[in-house]
Design a protein around this motif. Structure first.
Motif, PDB file in Angstrom:
ATOM      1  N   GLY A  23       0.788  -1.344  -0.100  1.00 22.79           N
ATOM      2  CA  GLY A  23      -0.070   0.012   0.082  1.00 22.79           C
ATOM      3  C   GLY A  23       0.899   1.295  -0.108  1.00 22.79           C
ATOM      4  N   ASN A  24       1.918   1.238   0.890  1.00 17.80           N
ATOM      5  CA  ASN A  24       2.909   2.295   0.791  1.00 17.80           C
ATOM      6  C   ASN A  24       3.473   2.518  -0.477  1.00 17.80           C
ATOM      7  OD1 ASN A  24       2.205   3.007   3.474  1.00 17.80           O
ATOM      8  ND2 ASN A  24       3.736   2.000   4.309  1.00 17.80           N
ATOM      9  N   ASP A  25       3.900   1.425  -0.846  1.00 17.28           N
ATOM     10  CA  ASP A  25       4.533   1.561  -2.243  1.00 17.28           C
ATOM     11  C   ASP A  25       3.755   2.071  -3.500  1.00 17.28           C
ATOM     12  OD1 ASP A  25       6.748   0.867  -4.085  1.00 17.28           O
ATOM     13  OD2 ASP A  25       5.626  -1.037  -4.474  1.00 17.28           O
ATOM     14  N   LEU A  26       2.462   1.576  -3.449  1.00 13.89           N
ATOM     15  CA  LEU A  26       1.411   2.021  -4.456  1.00 13.89           C
ATOM     16  C   LEU A  26       1.302   3.487  -4.220  1.00 13.89           C
ATOM     17  CD1 LEU A  26      -1.284  -0.830  -4.890  1.00 13.89           C
ATOM     18  CD2 LEU A  26       0.186   0.056  -6.305  1.00 13.89           C
ATOM     19  N   ALA A  27       1.052   4.115  -3.158  1.00 12.52           N
ATOM     20  CA  ALA A  27       1.016   5.426  -2.621  1.00 12.52           C
ATOM     21  C   ALA A  27       2.402   6.511  -3.285  1.00 12.52           C
ATOM     22  CB  ALA A  27       0.722   5.593  -1.188  1.00 12.52           C
ATOM     23  N   SER A  28       3.217   5.943  -2.820  1.00 11.42           N
ATOM     24  CA  SER A  28       4.502   6.556  -3.317  1.00 11.42           C
ATOM     25  C   SER A  28       4.712   6.502  -4.863  1.00 11.42           C
ATOM     26  CB  SER A  28       5.877   5.782  -2.761  1.00 11.42           C
ATOM     27  OG  SER A  28       6.026   4.695  -3.345  1.00 11.42           O
ATOM     28  N   GLN A  29       4.172   5.417  -5.509  1.00  8.60           N
ATOM     29  CA  GLN A  29       4.263   5.408  -7.014  1.00  8.60           C
ATOM     30  C   GLN A  29       3.353   6.442  -7.517  1.00  8.60           C
ATOM     31  OE1 GLN A  29       3.744   1.463  -8.102  1.00  8.60           O
ATOM     32  NE2 GLN A  29       5.766   0.732  -7.705  1.00  8.60           N
ATOM     33  N   ILE A  30       2.029   6.210  -6.833  1.00 10.56           N
ATOM     34  CA  ILE A  30       1.010   7.172  -7.412  1.00 10.56           C
ATOM     35  C   ILE A  30       1.520   8.830  -7.157  1.00 10.56           C
ATOM     36  CG2 ILE A  30      -1.273   8.198  -6.879  1.00 10.56           C
ATOM     37  CD1 ILE A  30      -2.057   5.147  -6.260  1.00 10.56           C
ATOM     38  N   SER A  31       2.262   9.105  -6.046  1.00  9.93           N
ATOM     39  CA  SER A  31       2.613  10.305  -6.065  1.00  9.93           C
ATOM     40  C   SER A  31       3.664  10.742  -7.020  1.00  9.93           C
ATOM     41  CB  SER A  31       3.182  10.488  -4.418  1.00  9.93           C
ATOM     42  OG  SER A  31       3.926  11.774  -4.185  1.00  9.93           O
ATOM     43  N   ARG A  32       4.514   9.907  -7.208  1.00  7.28           N
ATOM     44  CA  ARG A  32       5.718   9.838  -8.237  1.00  7.28           C
ATOM     45  C   ARG A  32       4.950  10.480  -9.632  1.00  7.28           C
ATOM     46  NH1 ARG A  32       8.189   5.063  -8.396  1.00  7.28           N
ATOM     47  NH2 ARG A  32       8.577   5.242  -6.102  1.00  7.28           N
ATOM     48  N   LEU A  33       4.028   9.468  -9.962  1.00  6.45           N
ATOM     49  CA  LEU A  33       3.535   9.708 -11.304  1.00  6.45           C
ATOM     50  C   LEU A  33       2.722  11.209 -11.205  1.00  6.45           C
ATOM     51  CD1 LEU A  33       1.873   6.277 -12.040  1.00  6.45           C
ATOM     52  CD2 LEU A  33       3.766   7.602 -13.282  1.00  6.45           C
ATOM     53  N   THR A  34       2.180  11.419 -10.236  1.00  4.20           N
ATOM     54  CA  THR A  34       1.491  12.728 -10.174  1.00  4.20           C
ATOM     55  C   THR A  34       2.280  13.842 -10.406  1.00  4.20           C
ATOM     56  OG1 THR A  34      -0.272  11.639  -8.818  1.00  4.20           O
ATOM     57  CG2 THR A  34      -0.116  14.192  -8.979  1.00  4.20           C
ATOM     58  N   SER A  35       3.501  13.848  -9.688  1.00  3.58           N
ATOM     59  CA  SER A  35       4.410  14.857  -9.863  1.00  3.58           C
ATOM     60  C   SER A  35       4.993  14.941 -11.298  1.00  3.58           C
ATOM     61  CB  SER A  35       5.571  14.921  -8.745  1.00  3.58           C
ATOM     62  OG  SER A  35       6.265  13.654  -8.802  1.00  3.58           O
ATOM     63  N   GLN A  36       5.199  13.785 -11.800  1.00  3.75           N
ATOM     64  CA  GLN A  36       5.768  13.703 -13.294  1.00  3.75           C
ATOM     65  C   GLN A  36       4.793  14.437 -14.282  1.00  3.75           C
ATOM     66  OE1 GLN A  36       6.710   9.687 -13.886  1.00  3.75           O
ATOM     67  NE2 GLN A  36       8.798   9.821 -13.026  1.00  3.75           N
ATOM     68  N   ILE A  37       3.465  13.988 -14.129  1.00  4.68           N
ATOM     69  CA  ILE A  37       2.408  14.665 -14.938  1.00  4.68           C
ATOM     70  C   ILE A  37       2.293  16.101 -14.921  1.00  4.68           C
ATOM     71  CG2 ILE A  37      -0.156  14.866 -15.394  1.00  4.68           C
ATOM     72  CD1 ILE A  37      -0.107  11.709 -14.614  1.00  4.68           C
TER      73      ILE A  37
END
Length: 113
Positions: A23-37
């Motif tokens: 869950g934490n890994d998914l949250a960090s990946q989502i955060s990373r993708l959002t910042s890249q977008i």
């Protein structure tokens, strides 16, 4: 002329035995993708306002838009997975709650007619 970075980092998903770390890994990946977008969206605006020929700007904008679309697709996939994991966790918690109407071997009634 503005130069654009064309390499898009792919997000690799791994199934983990521990749901909390996943869950934490998914949250960090989502955060990373959002910042890249967000970063690519800013670059897209800069290209429109920047110098260069119209043809070069169009090429750069198309590249950026394609990258944003790919990242958004990855983001949707991760969010869907996160929602599924949350639903599974909620289902497990509800299954643990024992009530009067919970079917189990202890709560069976034999009815003879």
């Amino acid at each position: 002329m503005t130069t654009i970075q064309t390499s898009t980092p792919s997000v690799q998903t791994q199934s983990s035995g521990s749901s909390s770390s996943a869950g934490n890994d998914l949250a960090s990946q989502i955060s990373r993708l959002t910042s890249q977008i967000t970063k690519l969206t800013k670059q897209l605006k800069e290209v429109a306002n920047g110098s260069g020929s119209v043809e070069e700007k169009k090429k750069q904008q198309e590249l950026l838009q394609n990258q944003i679309k790919m990242l958004q697709a990855q983001l949707q996939q991760l969010q869907r997975r996160q929602a599924e994991e949350a639903q599974q966790k909620q289902d497990k918690q509800q299954a643990k709650v024992e009530g009067v109407n919970s079917p189990s071997a202890e709560h069976q009634i034999d009815i003879y007619v």
